[in-house]
Write a protein that holds these residues in place. Structure first.
Motif, PDB file in Angstrom:
ATOM      1  N   ARG A   1       4.674  10.161  -7.051  1.00  0.00           N
ATOM      2  CA  ARG A   1       5.688  10.476  -8.067  1.00  0.00           C
ATOM      3  C   ARG A   1       5.036  10.778  -9.414  1.00  0.00           C
ATOM      4  O   ARG A   1       5.500  11.649 -10.147  1.00  0.00           O
ATOM      5  N   ALA A   2       3.964  10.077  -9.733  1.00  0.00           N
ATOM      6  CA  ALA A   2       3.278  10.313 -11.004  1.00  0.00           C
ATOM      7  C   ALA A   2       2.681  11.715 -11.041  1.00  0.00           C
ATOM      8  O   ALA A   2       2.754  12.410 -12.054  1.00  0.00           O
ATOM      9  N   VAL A   3       2.077  12.133  -9.933  1.00  0.00           N
ATOM     10  CA  VAL A   3       1.490  13.474  -9.867  1.00  0.00           C
ATOM     11  C   VAL A   3       2.579  14.530 -10.025  1.00  0.00           C
ATOM     12  O   VAL A   3       2.424  15.490 -10.776  1.00  0.00           O
TER      13      VAL A   3
ATOM     14  N   SER B   1       0.830  -1.201   0.000  1.00  0.00           N
ATOM     15  CA  SER B   1       0.000   0.000   0.000  1.00  0.00           C
ATOM     16  C   SER B   1       0.872   1.261   0.000  1.00  0.00           C
ATOM     17  O   SER B   1       0.606   2.207  -0.747  1.00  0.00           O
ATOM     18  N   GLU B   2       1.904   1.258   0.814  1.00  0.00           N
ATOM     19  CA  GLU B   2       2.824   2.401   0.861  1.00  0.00           C
ATOM     20  C   GLU B   2       3.517   2.597  -0.487  1.00  0.00           C
ATOM     21  O   GLU B   2       3.690   3.724  -0.948  1.00  0.00           O
ATOM     22  N   ASP B   3       3.920   1.501  -1.129  1.00  0.00           N
ATOM     23  CA  ASP B   3       4.574   1.584  -2.441  1.00  0.00           C
ATOM     24  C   ASP B   3       3.632   2.184  -3.485  1.00  0.00           C
ATOM     25  O   ASP B   3       4.046   2.988  -4.314  1.00  0.00           O
ATOM     26  N   ARG B   4       2.351   1.780  -3.447  1.00  0.00           N
ATOM     27  CA  ARG B   4       1.377   2.320  -4.398  1.00  0.00           C
ATOM     28  C   ARG B   4       1.178   3.822  -4.185  1.00  0.00           C
ATOM     29  O   ARG B   4       1.103   4.595  -5.136  1.00  0.00           O
ATOM     30  N   LYS B   5       1.094   4.221  -2.925  1.00  0.00           N
ATOM     31  CA  LYS B   5       0.924   5.648  -2.624  1.00  0.00           C
ATOM     32  C   LYS B   5       2.129   6.445  -3.106  1.00  0.00           C
ATOM     33  O   LYS B   5       1.984   7.529  -3.677  1.00  0.00           O
ATOM     34  N   GLU B   6       3.321   5.915  -2.883  1.00  0.00           N
ATOM     35  CA  GLU B   6       4.542   6.595  -3.312  1.00  0.00           C
ATOM     36  C   GLU B   6       4.595   6.706  -4.833  1.00  0.00           C
ATOM     37  O   GLU B   6       4.963   7.728  -5.395  1.00  0.00           O
TER      38      GLU B   6
END
Length: 126
Positions: free
Chosen positions: A74-76, A65-70
Motif C-alpha cells: 500500500r505504501a508503494v 508477515s502477510e500484514d507487513r507485506k500488505e
C-alpha cells in the motif's frame, strides 16, 4: 482491599502482585494501599486477568508477515506518481527536512520560514 475478584488471574500474576505488595509494605506503605498498588501494577503490565480464548489472541508469525507485506504494498502504491518535488511529497516532509533542503539550495531566510513558506520557496527555486 482492591475491588473485584482475583479468580481470573494466573498464578504468575498473583505471585507478581504478592511480591510487589511485599516490597511496598517494606517501604512503609499501608497494607491496603500496597495491595491496591500491586494489583494496579499487574493490571497495567498484563492487562488484567486471563483473557477469553487463552493464547490464541496473538497473531501467528505468518499473519504478521502477510500484514507487513500488505502495508509495504500500500505504501508503494500511495507513492507512485509523486515526484520528489510534488506538493504531496513536500507536504509529507517535516519542517526540519524542508529547511535542510532550502539551506542546501541556498534560499535566504529559510530558518525563519513556516512550512507553507518553505514549500513555496522550494517550488519557486526548482
Amino acid at each position: 482491599m482492591p475491588r473485584g475478584s482475583k479468580t481470573k488471574y494466573t498464578a504468575e500474576q498473583k505471585r507478581k502482585a504478592e511480591h510487589i505488595e511485599d516490597s511496598y509494605e517494606k517501604k512503609g506503605v499501608s497494607k491496603d494501599e500496597a495491595e491496591a498498588r500491586a494489583w494496579a501494577t499487574v493490571n497495567k503490565q498484563s492487562g488484567g486477568g486471563e483473557k477469553a480464548g487463552g493464547s490464541g489472541r496473538r497473531k501467528p508469525a505468518s499473519a504478521k508477515s502477510e500484514d507487513r507485506k500488505e502495508s509495504a504494498r500500500r505504501a508503494v502504491v500511495s507513492r507512485e506518481g509523486q515526484s520528489r518535488n510534488s506538493k504531496a511529497s513536500r507536504e509529507g516532509q517535516t519542517v526540519e527536512s524542508l529547511r535542510k533542503e532550502a539551506r542546501d539550495r541556498k534560499i535566504p531566510g529559510c530558518s525563519s520560514m513556516r512550512k507553507d513558506e518553505l514549500i513555496a520557496a522550494l517550488r519557486k527555486a526548482s
